[in-house]
Design a protein around this motif. Structure first.
Motif, PDB file in Angstrom:
ATOM      1  N   SER A   1      11.809   9.749 -64.785  1.00 53.27           N
ATOM      2  CA  SER A   1      12.137  10.713 -64.586  1.00 53.27           C
ATOM      3  C   SER A   1      11.399  12.298 -64.683  1.00 53.27           C
ATOM      4  O   SER A   1      11.650  13.067 -64.289  1.00 53.27           O
ATOM      5  CB  SER A   1      11.529  10.759 -66.276  1.00 53.27           C
TER       6      SER A   1
ATOM      7  N   ILE B   1      20.597   8.161 -67.994  1.00 50.62           N
ATOM      8  CA  ILE B   1      20.934   8.875 -67.400  1.00 50.62           C
ATOM      9  C   ILE B   1      22.082   9.865 -67.633  1.00 50.62           C
ATOM     10  O   ILE B   1      21.998  10.824 -68.144  1.00 50.62           O
ATOM     11  CB  ILE B   1      20.653   8.456 -65.843  1.00 50.62           C
TER      12      ILE B   1
ATOM     13  N   VAL C   1       9.305  17.857 -70.406  1.00 49.60           N
ATOM     14  CA  VAL C   1       9.669  18.962 -70.070  1.00 49.60           C
ATOM     15  C   VAL C   1      10.413  19.694 -71.794  1.00 49.60           C
ATOM     16  O   VAL C   1      10.994  18.067 -72.096  1.00 49.60           O
ATOM     17  CB  VAL C   1      11.013  19.519 -68.751  1.00 49.60           C
TER      18      VAL C   1
ATOM     19  N   GLU D   1      12.243  16.628 -73.769  1.00 48.77           N
ATOM     20  CA  GLU D   1      11.317  15.646 -74.283  1.00 48.77           C
ATOM     21  C   GLU D   1      11.267  16.712 -76.236  1.00 48.77           C
ATOM     22  O   GLU D   1      11.116  15.354 -77.700  1.00 48.77           O
ATOM     23  CB  GLU D   1       9.852  16.304 -74.372  1.00 48.77           C
TER      24      GLU D   1
HETATM   25  C1  FAD Z   1       9.399  10.396 -78.622  1.00 46.57           C
HETATM   26  C2  FAD Z   1      10.510  10.178 -76.994  1.00 46.57           C
HETATM   27  C3  FAD Z   1       9.627  10.721 -75.946  1.00 46.57           C
HETATM   28  C4  FAD Z   1      10.109  11.796 -74.673  1.00 46.57           C
HETATM   29  N1  FAD Z   1       9.868  12.370 -74.227  1.00 46.57           N
HETATM   30  C5  FAD Z   1      10.465  12.316 -72.782  1.00 46.57           C
HETATM   31  C6  FAD Z   1      10.249  13.800 -72.060  1.00 46.57           C
HETATM   32  O1  FAD Z   1       9.413  14.060 -72.032  1.00 46.57           O
HETATM   33  N2  FAD Z   1      10.655  14.117 -71.081  1.00 46.57           N
HETATM   34  C7  FAD Z   1      11.679  12.840 -70.518  1.00 46.57           C
HETATM   35  O2  FAD Z   1      12.029  12.256 -69.286  1.00 46.57           O
HETATM   36  N3  FAD Z   1      12.112  11.549 -71.449  1.00 46.57           N
HETATM   37  C8  FAD Z   1      11.505  11.562 -72.429  1.00 46.57           C
HETATM   38  N4  FAD Z   1      11.384  10.485 -73.243  1.00 46.57           N
HETATM   39  C9  FAD Z   1      13.004   9.458 -72.809  1.00 46.57           C
HETATM   40  C10 FAD Z   1      12.028   8.213 -72.633  1.00 46.57           C
HETATM   41  O3  FAD Z   1      11.683   8.243 -72.629  1.00 46.57           O
HETATM   42  C11 FAD Z   1      11.663   8.577 -70.688  1.00 46.57           C
HETATM   43  O4  FAD Z   1      12.492   9.057 -69.877  1.00 46.57           O
HETATM   44  C12 FAD Z   1      11.368   6.986 -70.013  1.00 46.57           C
HETATM   45  O5  FAD Z   1      10.396   6.692 -70.627  1.00 46.57           O
HETATM   46  C13 FAD Z   1      10.402   7.679 -68.665  1.00 46.57           C
HETATM   47  O6  FAD Z   1      10.418   6.361 -67.706  1.00 46.57           O
HETATM   48  P1  FAD Z   1      11.326   6.454 -66.577  1.00 46.57           P
HETATM   49  O7  FAD Z   1      11.176   7.349 -66.150  1.00 46.57           O
HETATM   50  O8  FAD Z   1      10.096   4.434 -65.649  1.00 46.57           O
HETATM   51  O9  FAD Z   1      12.424   5.657 -67.181  1.00 46.57           O
HETATM   52  P2  FAD Z   1      13.382   4.439 -67.154  1.00 46.57           P
HETATM   53  O10 FAD Z   1      13.614   3.318 -68.532  1.00 46.57           O
HETATM   54  O11 FAD Z   1      14.004   3.489 -66.448  1.00 46.57           O
HETATM   55  O12 FAD Z   1      14.955   5.434 -67.906  1.00 46.57           O
HETATM   56  C14 FAD Z   1      15.220   5.703 -66.607  1.00 46.57           C
HETATM   57  C15 FAD Z   1      16.131   7.219 -66.839  1.00 46.57           C
HETATM   58  O13 FAD Z   1      16.694   7.470 -67.728  1.00 46.57           O
HETATM   59  C16 FAD Z   1      16.021   8.960 -68.522  1.00 46.57           C
HETATM   60  N5  FAD Z   1      16.423   8.831 -70.123  1.00 46.57           N
HETATM   61  C17 FAD Z   1      15.626   7.139 -71.114  1.00 46.57           C
HETATM   62  N6  FAD Z   1      16.033   7.681 -72.194  1.00 46.57           N
HETATM   63  C18 FAD Z   1      16.372   8.629 -72.256  1.00 46.57           C
HETATM   64  C19 FAD Z   1      15.956   9.419 -73.259  1.00 46.57           C
HETATM   65  N7  FAD Z   1      15.734   9.396 -74.246  1.00 46.57           N
HETATM   66  N8  FAD Z   1      16.725  10.875 -72.886  1.00 46.57           N
HETATM   67  C20 FAD Z   1      16.398  11.690 -71.275  1.00 46.57           C
HETATM   68  N9  FAD Z   1      16.581  10.650 -70.786  1.00 46.57           N
HETATM   69  C21 FAD Z   1      16.120   9.513 -70.995  1.00 46.57           C
HETATM   70  C22 FAD Z   1      15.448   9.182 -67.751  1.00 46.57           C
HETATM   71  O14 FAD Z   1      15.494  10.445 -66.676  1.00 46.57           O
HETATM   72  C23 FAD Z   1      15.004   7.859 -67.502  1.00 46.57           C
HETATM   73  O15 FAD Z   1      13.859   8.313 -66.137  1.00 46.57           O
HETATM   74  C24 FAD Z   1      10.789  10.275 -74.881  1.00 46.57           C
HETATM   75  C25 FAD Z   1      11.673   9.605 -75.657  1.00 46.57           C
HETATM   76  C26 FAD Z   1      10.782   9.654 -76.555  1.00 46.57           C
HETATM   77  C27 FAD Z   1      11.815   8.879 -77.590  1.00 46.57           C
END
Ligand code: FAD
Ligand code: SF4
Length: 514
Positions: free
Chosen positions: A278, A316, A408, A412
């Motif tokens: 992310s 994504i 961002v 978020e």
């Molecule tokens: C309360 C809350 C706040 C969050 N704040 C953010 C934040 O500030 N920035 C952020 O990028 N994500 C946020 N997320 C979504 C998600 O939790 C994170 O993208 C993810 O945990 C990032 O870790 P990863 O790259 O290992 O994700 P992985 O579990 O490997 O998922 C793969 C990719 O999918 C995308 N993704 C997954 N879930 C979401 C989602 N719900 N919304 C948008 N993209 C998603 C991300 O780009 C992520 O890198 C938030 C979720 C919650 C519930």
């Protein structure tokens, strides 16, 4: 290196989350007539109390990117955070650069944050300079696509949006049909690790700080000593090359088990099978297209099962694009929404990690240490606690925007205020994501090491999640009754006696006061 003299043609604005050499703003860059503007400003670290890890990742990635531009022979007007004449705000720094370069026009890729767009537009206007905004090509879709999808729909649901994008971009498609005959493989995913816990976890992907990053870490420690979190374990990718290594590492070592353990948690194991991509995607070191393509190719060559790849692509192409559309079509009013009229303060332990609740402690301490928690930790441990306790959604928003390296506002805010806190009354989520401590018990080993018992809602061993869950249902019973998806949970609430309800209400009040 070109030596440009004012007046110039374009001052090309590049923000900390626009670090893409192929960005639309840079596509017609003319080194003989244009200058890139980048600025590190205190305002971006203090408008919410940005954690040390978050500020460091942005500054280090910005400095590496500026260096890559200079190596192309381009002129970069760059302000460092501790430059003596740094005005501290994007508007102030842009004003100074306009005075110095006297550009005919400003140009940029559309920013991710509403607040930043307002500030830059106002500054351009104040100086009589046209500001040209270009689409952000690192996403699959535009905000206009989302607005067109949303138009005329009574209810917005990610699933329909996602299917449309799969078809439009031909991702995991077999002609007009989804490969494997289904759009969704959730039933095959989302297991817990069982009693034995995670086995043979891949080594974490970490990047040792180079000289540039070390300088940034020293700077952040010096100028933001009171910012939340710690820097000792900083090891995020901060260049395009590192981000690509990170993608490759995920596809090779984690993607095959990503879906199966997408929702699982384990004490002391922050990364599990998550991608940690992310931050690279949000800084635009990677585009959504190349990440999705890499996952699809892994399936096509038999490296990862369809359920895992579809689960990943959905996050994504589905969620990420969806929340962006939601943010830009709902702002500026969205941030003010508080459908449940939640008014509690954020408990102080969110900033320290010091709590007896084992699940929260684990998620908080890892967040402060790495600037990272995976989705279920954010949604079903941290966010759930705030929702059940009745914390004001803006306090939750401030916290989530402060502490994560990938935070961002466009991504978020809808996740926090909408999906996690139900502050938008159901735009993002069809029902509040509420559960007792038993959900956490099922998905992790946290409860084994906790002084509370997830099965108990009252008494000295009562799990705060379980107490607050019933209290939440009681407090919002009238509103929740109108939601058919809450019927089962309300039916269970109906089984509680008057005495049990009273005891739970008292226990919840006591917990909030403690
Ligand atoms: C309360 C809350 C706040 C969050 N704040 C953010 C934040 O500030 N920035 C952020 O990028 N994500 C946020 N997320 C979504 C998600 O939790 C994170 O993208 C993810 O945990 C990032 O870790 P990863 O790259 O290992 O994700 P992985 O579990 O490997 O998922 C793969 C990719 O999918 C995308 N993704 C997954 N879930 C979401 C989602 N719900 N919304 C948008 N993209 C998603 C991300 O780009 C992520 O890198 C938030 C979720 C919650 C519930
Ligand atoms: S008992 Fe409750 S507070 Fe303790 S770890 Fe389990 S869910 Fe969390």
């Amino acid at each position: 290196m070109q030596h440009l003299a004012p007046p110039i043609r374009h001052l090309v604005l590049v923000l900390g989350d626009q670090l893409d050499l192929n960005a639309s703003a840079l596509q017609d860059f003319d080194p003989l007539r244009d200058v890139v503007w980048m600025a590190e400003v205190m305002e971006e670290s203090t408008h919410v109390p940005s954690s040390k890890q978050r500020t460091a990742v942005f500054l280090s990635a910005m400095r590496h990117f500026a260096q890559a531009l200079r190596e192309r022979g381009w002129t970069v007007h760059y302000t460092e955070l501790d430059d003596t004449d740094n005005s501290g705000s994007l508007a102030g720094e842009l004003t100074r650069a306009i005075a110095q370069w006297q550009p005919d026009a400003l140009c940029m890729t559309a920013p991710g944050d509403w607040r930043v767009l307002q500030a830059l537009q106002a500054t351009a206007k104040a100086h009589g300079k046209p500001l040209q905004l270009r689409d952000d090509l690192s996403f699959f879709t535009t905000v206009r696509d989302f607005a067109a999808h949303a138009k005329g729909r009574k209810q917005l649901r990610m699933e329909y949006w996602y299917r449309e994008q799969r078809q439009r971009f031909g991702v995991l498609m077999d002609g007009g049909k989804p490969v494997g005959g289904q759009w969704n493989f959730d039933a095959d995913n989302r297991e817990s690790f069982g009693k034995q816990g995670p086995q043979n976890l891949p080594a974490p992907q970490r990047f040792a700080p180079d000289e540039t990053t070390q300088k940034v870490l020293a700077l952040v420690s010096r100028v933001l000593p009171k910012a939340p979190g710690h820097l000792a374990d900083f090891a995020w990718p901060v260049t395009r090359v590192q981000a690509l290594q990170s993608l490759d590492d995920f596809i090779t070592h984690r993607l095959p088990l990503f879906g199966q353990f997408e929702d699982a948690m384990w004490t002391g194991e922050p990364w599990l099978y998550h991608s940690q991509l992310s931050v690279s995607m949000n800084l635009k070191l990677l585009s959504a297209h190349e990440v999705v393509q890499a996952a699809e190719q892994a399936w096509a060559r038999g490296h990862a099962p369809l359920a895992a790849v579809e689960g990943f692509v959905r996050q994504i192409l589905g969620w990420r694009e969806y929340v962006r559309g939601m943010y830009w079509t709902q702002m500026p009013g969205y941030v003010e929404r508080n459908a449940l009229d939640a008014q509690e303060a954020l408990p102080e332990f969110f900033w320290t990690g010091e709590t007896d609740m084992a699940c929260l402690r684990d998620a908080l301490q890892q967040t402060l240490r790495y600037g990272y928690a995976h989705h279920i930790q954010r949604l079903m441990v941290l966010g759930l606690y705030g929702l059940l306790r009745g914390v004001h959604p803006q306090h939750m928003h401030t916290w989530f925007l402060s502490v994560y390296v990938d935070a961002v506002e466009w991504v978020e805010l809808p996740n926090t205020l909408g999906m996690s806190q139900f502050g938008d009354g159901g735009l993002m989520a069809s029902k509040p994501y509420v559960a007792t401590g038993k959900y956490i018990q099922r998905m992790s080993n946290h409860c084994q090491g906790c002084k509370f018992d997830p099965a108990q809602s009252t008494g000295p061993k009562a799990c705060p999640y379980t107490t607050l869950y019933w209290d939440f249902l009681m407090r919002h019973e009238a509103m929740l009754k109108t939601n058919p998806r809450m019927a089962m949970q309300l039916k269970n609430l109906g089984r509680l006696s008057v005495e049990q309800r009273e005891a739970i209400g008292q226990a919840a009040t006591l917990h909030r006061q403690s």
